[in-house]
Enzyme design. Sequence first.
Site, PDB file in Angstrom:
ATOM      1  CB  VAL A 126       3.913   7.458  -4.335  1.00  0.00           C
ATOM      2  CG1 VAL A 126       2.610   7.681  -3.579  1.00  0.00           C
ATOM      3  CG2 VAL A 126       3.691   6.478  -5.483  1.00  0.00           C
ATOM      4  CB  VAL A 161      -6.996  -3.050  -2.647  1.00  0.00           C
ATOM      5  CG1 VAL A 161      -7.805  -3.767  -3.725  1.00  0.00           C
ATOM      6  CG2 VAL A 161      -6.788  -3.970  -1.453  1.00  0.00           C
ATOM      7  CG  ASP A 211       1.025  -5.973  -6.330  1.00  0.00           C
ATOM      8  OD1 ASP A 211       1.375  -5.604  -5.204  1.00  0.00           O
ATOM      9  OD2 ASP A 211       0.312  -5.276  -7.076  1.00  0.00           O
ATOM     10  CE  LYS A 215      -2.553  -4.102  -5.851  1.00  0.00           C
ATOM     11  NZ  LYS A 215      -2.599  -3.417  -7.173  1.00  0.00           N
TER      12      LYS A 215
END
Length: 815
Positions: free
Chosen positions: A476, A609, A678, A682
Amino acid sequence: MKVLKFGGTSVGSASNINNVISILDKKSKDGKVIAVVSAVGGITDKLLAAGNLAIKKDEAYKDVFTEIQNVHVTLVKQLIPSENEAIIAAIENKFKDLKSLLEGLYLLNELTPKISDKLVSFGELMSSYIITKCMFARSLDVVRKNSQELIITNSNYGDADVELTLTEKNIQTYFKASESLITILPGFVAKNQDGEETTLGRGGSDFTASIIAAALNVEILEIWTDVSGMYTANPKLVKQAVPIEQLSFQEAMELSHFGAKVLYPPTVQPVLDANIPILIKNTMQPNDAGTKISDETKASIKNPVKGITHINDIALLTLQGPGMVGIPGFSKRLFETLANEKINVIFITQASSEHAICFGIDIRDSQTAQNVIDKTFEYEITLKKIEPILVETGLSIIALIGDNMKNYQGISGRMFSTLGKNNINVRAIAQGASERNISAVIDESDIKKALNSLHERFFEVQTKQLNVFIVGVGNVGERLIDQIEQQHGFLKEKLKIDVRIVGMANSRKMVFNNEGIDLENWPSAFDFAEQSNLERFFNKVIELNLRNSIFVDITADEKVSDWYAHYLRNSIAVVACNKIACSGAYDTYENLHNLALSYNTAFLYETNVGAGLPIINTLNNLVASGDKVTSIQAVLSGSLNFVFNHFGDHTNFHDTVKRAQFEGYTEPDPRIDLSGIDVARKILILARENGGKMEIEDIENESFLTTANLESSSVDDFYDTLKEDESHFQHIYASAKANNCQLKYVAEFKDGKAKVGLREIPEGHPFYNLEGKDNIVMFYTERYPEQPLIVKGAGAGADVTASGLFADIIKIGNK
């Protein structure tokens, strides 16, 4: 007739002297020229150094003497390569006098002000002699006149006062009779009426030129130096600083008083009194326009601020106590005490309560000031009516200057809001009724950041520089760097944002460049980089102290998130891809938001998110606009959506998860995604953004994994259990297929409760046709009670996650 003054740097080398000669030759084509010259750059300091060594019986003075002699002989050889024997012989003869003077000091052990004047006069006398001889050798119509024969002073050695009536008469008489086109004068030097050598003190060469110009009533005084005028800020600290085209006398004096070294106001008082304009020019770049100083002011409608300047090495002293309130005479006694010690007060401010008087002085005077003030007020201190004088050091004064500032509202507000946004603490403020000068005392370590921040605010085309520090230069991170490099020109042109990456770190190494890392070849910066360390990374960010700094976390490391509070406390914005901080303890989440608010900075984490999807931003806009979110339904895991969109009775679950990991849709440890933690994080973040005070334990997590999957000891072990439990996953798929449903891992929030789990989604539901790695969030609110507000799109992948981080960075730039 023209009068030009050339400073030490202008005559500091053979090439610079050649420039001076060229300028004088060109100027003389239009009429007579008078040139006042300083000593060769650095020579005055060397002369004083030699004298001080001599009186200390340190024979090193001889080495300094030899160095001074060699500088001048070398200049002659470079400027007059041939037939220079007679000139060199004359110089060496003059150096015999200097040598005798130093030998006398060595024997007497005393350097009186009178002898000091004789010693330092040597520099100007020698430079003017060499320049005249060089010009004569080039067949120019030139003569040297010793200023000591024109300028008469009293006997205040070291800083003599000029006998103006007698001096003006001498100047007018001489130049009325002079027929030479070019006259060279040594600056700084003079004599008293008894014929003894004196000097004119600080800025003495400027003073000489000013006296000559005023006596002859010339049209303009040109001061030639090593910069192209007076700048909007110190160009050594602010690269974007530009020369100021025109200044009033008052503006120039304010700028000079507050650190602009080009001009020393007291020395140019004669031309100010005679209303003779001053032109500041650059000897090395004579075609530059320079700065004109006159009684004409060129007002700017767009920008009433003419310049930003500063003084370092300031001590701030505060006299305070309840016994001062309503009692006259404290100020008089205080400043009389300082005046008696010849301590110059640079800055004064006093609150209307009269409880305290705060003033700034040169740090070199601070100990003396403290001693004499405490002695003056010893009686009041004993009675505890006032406190002993408080002395703070390591400070600087920064000031905005402009005649026209008084006609515009909000200048002070813009100044102090800019400083505040960059975590620059203002210790004291002073602004006169004329509003020509707004001054603030700040920490000396903040000067560069303050100058650049204010210059950006008041002088640049509203281009805001963002200084970005990235931790986590993986998949990323690489995409983010590429996007910043690709869009740099567009952002600068269209949004007036200049994004620079100043620091980077991966798990092994970290690099910094306060001018901005070259993004076209950034991987090579890591070749000789130092070892990564989160504390050293933070300390380097603080040390660089750059304006509009942004820390970007592109990791999933709790140790990195532990540093957010440190950055926010220093008004450094935080942009986080890492979900740990916002989904950890609620107290941590709340504290980070409070810190961002307290320190007027940003804490943004849109990618927590939905990668690049504006989910958090949409929710915040709903809440901020007064809408009430009643429930949230979402598919928030791009990785799980990818897995269940590709898993079926013709594929096995193990290979599908492997593919998702290979294509970058899962974390390196896929258990984080498949366990549902995960997604739970979120929905927890969304619940908190909606005002819910929830912890991760409050999220009901209905796992579809087997006990063996959940209890696996490693990633490899996890994959082994997936193979062993293939029938379990096939059974889940078969049930959904039989019911004509799609498998989606769904997060829900309603009535203050949240849960996540795998759901069979029937045909016709908005989640049913969700493809690939897409995410979808449905917000049901009082305004959207039946047809929800939907945000949908790619929710995983390096490119979209990077774009989400980039969007947060741009958002900070637009703030």
